[in-house]
Scaffold this active site. Sequence first.
Site, mmCIF file in Angstrom:
data_model
loop_
_atom_site.group_PDB
_atom_site.id
_atom_site.type_symbol
_atom_site.label_atom_id
_atom_site.label_comp_id
_atom_site.label_asym_id
_atom_site.label_seq_id
_atom_site.Cartn_x
_atom_site.Cartn_y
_atom_site.Cartn_z
ATOM 1 N N LYS A 1 0.791 -1.429 -0.005
ATOM 2 C CA LYS A 1 -0.189 0.115 0.057
ATOM 3 C C LYS A 1 0.787 1.455 -0.008
ATOM 4 C CE LYS A 1 -4.325 -1.863 1.292
ATOM 5 N NZ LYS A 1 -5.823 -1.489 1.916
ATOM 6 N N LYS B 1 -5.432 -9.973 -6.039
ATOM 7 C CA LYS B 1 -6.361 -10.274 -5.227
ATOM 8 C C LYS B 1 -7.690 -9.411 -5.447
ATOM 9 C CE LYS B 1 -6.731 -8.675 -0.848
ATOM 10 N NZ LYS B 1 -8.167 -8.031 -0.348
ATOM 11 N N LYS C 1 -11.864 -4.345 -2.416
ATOM 12 C CA LYS C 1 -12.959 -3.501 -2.579
ATOM 13 C C LYS C 1 -12.227 -1.983 -2.963
ATOM 14 C CE LYS C 1 -14.270 -3.822 2.176
ATOM 15 N NZ LYS C 1 -12.896 -3.697 2.561
HETATM 16 P P1 ATP Z 1 -9.458 -3.160 0.945
HETATM 17 O O1 ATP Z 1 -9.342 -3.062 -0.628
HETATM 18 O O2 ATP Z 1 -9.874 -2.085 1.496
HETATM 19 O O3 ATP Z 1 -8.057 -3.604 1.592
HETATM 20 P P2 ATP Z 1 -10.491 -5.501 1.128
HETATM 21 O O4 ATP Z 1 -11.749 -5.878 0.068
HETATM 22 O O5 ATP Z 1 -9.036 -6.313 0.725
HETATM 23 O O6 ATP Z 1 -10.292 -4.330 1.009
HETATM 24 P P3 ATP Z 1 -11.017 -6.158 3.517
HETATM 25 O O7 ATP Z 1 -11.763 -5.217 4.454
HETATM 26 O O8 ATP Z 1 -9.336 -5.462 4.015
HETATM 27 O O9 ATP Z 1 -11.252 -6.039 2.233
HETATM 28 O O10 ATP Z 1 -10.899 -7.617 4.289
HETATM 29 C C1 ATP Z 1 -12.240 -8.160 5.000
HETATM 30 C C2 ATP Z 1 -12.158 -9.518 4.911
HETATM 31 O O11 ATP Z 1 -12.324 -10.006 3.462
HETATM 32 C C3 ATP Z 1 -11.071 -10.106 5.572
HETATM 33 O O12 ATP Z 1 -10.921 -11.091 6.088
HETATM 34 C C4 ATP Z 1 -10.045 -10.398 4.063
HETATM 35 O O13 ATP Z 1 -9.253 -11.385 4.272
HETATM 36 C C5 ATP Z 1 -11.168 -10.908 3.300
HETATM 37 N N1 ATP Z 1 -10.988 -10.808 1.940
HETATM 38 C C6 ATP Z 1 -10.824 -9.662 1.198
HETATM 39 N N2 ATP Z 1 -10.599 -9.738 -0.087
HETATM 40 C C7 ATP Z 1 -10.419 -11.105 -0.250
HETATM 41 C C8 ATP Z 1 -10.428 -11.984 -1.461
HETATM 42 N N3 ATP Z 1 -10.232 -11.441 -2.727
HETATM 43 N N4 ATP Z 1 -10.441 -13.166 -1.195
HETATM 44 C C9 ATP Z 1 -10.904 -13.857 -0.089
HETATM 45 N N5 ATP Z 1 -10.825 -13.080 1.123
HETATM 46 C C10 ATP Z 1 -10.864 -11.747 0.964
#
Ligand code: ATP
Length: 341
Positions: free
Chosen positions: A115, A196, A199
């Site tokens: 990040k 990955k 969001k």
């Molecule tokens: P950001 O983009 O803001 O980092 P994010 O979509 O990666 O957000 P988080 O809020 O960081 O999501 O994560 C919430 C939960 O969802 C965590 O347990 C994270 O491990 C899971 N998660 C997020 N993205 C994935 C993915 N692509 N596959 C599986 N699990 C995920």
Amino acid sequence: MTNKQIRVFSGVQPSGDPQLGNYLGAFRGWVKKQSEKDNFFCVVDLHALTVTPSPEDLKKQTRELAAVLFACGLDPDQSTLFVQSHVSAHAEGCWLLNCVTPIGWLERMTQFKDKSEGKERVSTGLLDYPVLMAGDILLYDADEVPVGEDQKQHVELSRDIAERFNRLYGETFKIPRPVIPEIGGRVMGLNDPNVKMSKSFADIRGHAIRILDTPEEIERSFMRAVTDSSNEIVFSNSPEKAGVNNLLGIYKVITEKSEEEVEKDFASARGYGDLKKAVAEVVIEELRPIKEKYLELMKDVSELDRLLSVGAQQASSIAFLKLDQMKEKMGLILPVSKELI
Ligand code: ATP
Ligand code: LTN
């Protein structure tokens, strides 16, 4: 120990529109297991501040995410759902833990490196993010932390911080363990199966399926998904087949079939178009009732706010006791009567 004595803690950032990876890697598992354990789930708005959203967006996303979680099936009678900033023990606990965490541990975190890469300036909050997360978990003496694969390193850091605190000040924290779903732990971007699904990138065309997308949007995103130039619909670890593997993985988690059964479903498919259509269909059906429930909940935001206040009260009754314990162990004197402050 009965399972109800196993305490679960997990969190999710209101940092954008929740996406399919959040659902398959986290929310779905939280809901499925909620009747077996003692659960705390948190919308981590303080963590979301590390990416400096606009104040209006943050407010909106916090409520929307809470509503999505209830819509996915989190039941207030089985699970405590609350907003992180409503329980100030989290911010205070973070400060106390900062004072026992070497900076080098934080600089090594891959999420921090990703990040901050290429940025001229990054906030202290971004570096400190995992300590706030450690506080979230340790304040509740959580046994299990169900997260997607990407958060494993942060949970392991929480264990290191807890062990260091226990060594310095005496036994205070339980040592939590990460619980990663065997499948669904890593859903990849549809536009790039090497990244990955996230969001923060949900606005990039074709990257993510948002939980609240319309059926048409879902189908369109899947039809656009990157695959490869062959037409073999099989599970594979080879990098060229990462796109197809991702689509099959999504289909497998939702249908709860074995790899053999999934491959059999596509044995007579005419090509990737059929695969994409089938995956879109199961995802649309899985998300349909969630969206309906979400729309229902958003009709009465005051009821949503009430549920979150109840959650915050339940969480506070545990978190502040642990915070006082931490303070005492570290040599801070507690006020004689909190009413006088
Ligand atoms: P950001 O983009 O803001 O980092 P994010 O979509 O990666 O957000 P988080 O809020 O960081 O999501 O994560 C919430 C939960 O969802 C965590 O347990 C994270 O491990 C899971 N998660 C997020 N993205 C994935 C993915 N692509 N596959 C599986 N699990 C995920
Ligand atoms: N960093 C996590 C969100 C999070 C979390 C937690 C997860 C904040 N505090 C405590 C588990 C336990 C993420 O998913 N990005």
